[in-house]
Design a protein around this motif. Sequence first.
Motif, short mmCIF file in Angstrom:
data_model
loop_
_atom_site.label_atom_id
_atom_site.label_comp_id
_atom_site.label_asym_id
_atom_site.label_seq_id
_atom_site.Cartn_x
_atom_site.Cartn_y
_atom_site.Cartn_z
N VAL A 157 0.84 -1.19 0.00
CA VAL A 157 0.00 0.00 0.00
C VAL A 157 0.88 1.25 0.00
O VAL A 157 1.86 1.34 0.73
N ASP A 158 0.51 2.22 -0.82
CA ASP A 158 1.23 3.49 -0.88
C ASP A 158 0.70 4.41 0.22
O ASP A 158 -0.47 4.80 0.20
N ILE A 159 1.56 4.75 1.19
CA ILE A 159 1.15 5.65 2.27
C ILE A 159 1.91 6.98 2.19
O ILE A 159 2.04 7.70 3.17
N SER A 160 2.39 7.30 0.99
CA SER A 160 3.07 8.58 0.81
C SER A 160 2.05 9.71 0.88
O SER A 160 0.85 9.51 0.67
N VAL A 161 2.55 10.89 1.18
CA VAL A 161 1.68 12.05 1.32
C VAL A 161 2.51 13.31 1.06
O VAL A 161 3.74 13.28 1.15
N CYS B 273 3.25 8.60 5.52
CA CYS B 273 2.48 9.57 6.30
C CYS B 273 2.78 9.45 7.79
O CYS B 273 2.28 10.22 8.60
N VAL B 274 3.63 8.52 8.17
CA VAL B 274 3.98 8.30 9.57
C VAL B 274 5.36 8.89 9.85
O VAL B 274 6.33 8.59 9.15
N ASN C 156 17.07 7.02 10.30
CA ASN C 156 17.40 5.69 9.78
C ASN C 156 16.24 4.70 9.86
O ASN C 156 16.41 3.53 9.56
N SER C 157 15.08 5.19 10.26
CA SER C 157 13.90 4.33 10.35
C SER C 157 13.07 4.46 9.07
O SER C 157 13.46 5.15 8.13
N ALA C 158 11.91 3.84 9.06
CA ALA C 158 11.01 3.91 7.90
C ALA C 158 10.08 5.12 7.96
O ALA C 158 9.16 5.23 7.15
N SER D 185 17.34 10.95 2.70
CA SER D 185 16.29 10.46 1.82
C SER D 185 14.91 10.90 2.27
O SER D 185 13.92 10.51 1.68
N LYS D 186 14.88 11.73 3.29
CA LYS D 186 13.61 12.24 3.80
C LYS D 186 13.84 13.64 4.35
O LYS D 186 14.97 14.02 4.64
#
Length: 102
Positions: free
Chosen positions: A2-6, A16-17, A36-38, A98-99
């Motif tokens: 599932v794509d949870i990008s926002v 989104c988290v 370094n987490s998701a 990366s974020k």
Amino acid sequence: MVDISVTLAGVPLTSCVYNASGPRTGSSAAMSKIANSASGGVLAKSATIASQKGNDLPRTWHEDNGKASLNSEGLPNSGIDYYIDPKTISETMGESPSKPYM
């Protein structure tokens, strides 16, 4: 999967988290674990102009039956200059972020 990008205020996040601003965001070492987490991004601690240590201990209270608690940290933080310093951001995010760091 599932794509949870926002996109938040024009900033794309892969998830989104992400973390809340709080005790786990007081230092670049702590924030680097989030980096370094998701998580979709790294949210730095709420900050005051000058650093402050926060309230004296104890800062929390729990009712004996576990139905209520109070938390009054007093916004301990290193001051806004620490959180926006390029060195802090680099130590938090590493060489190739990366974020977003927010």
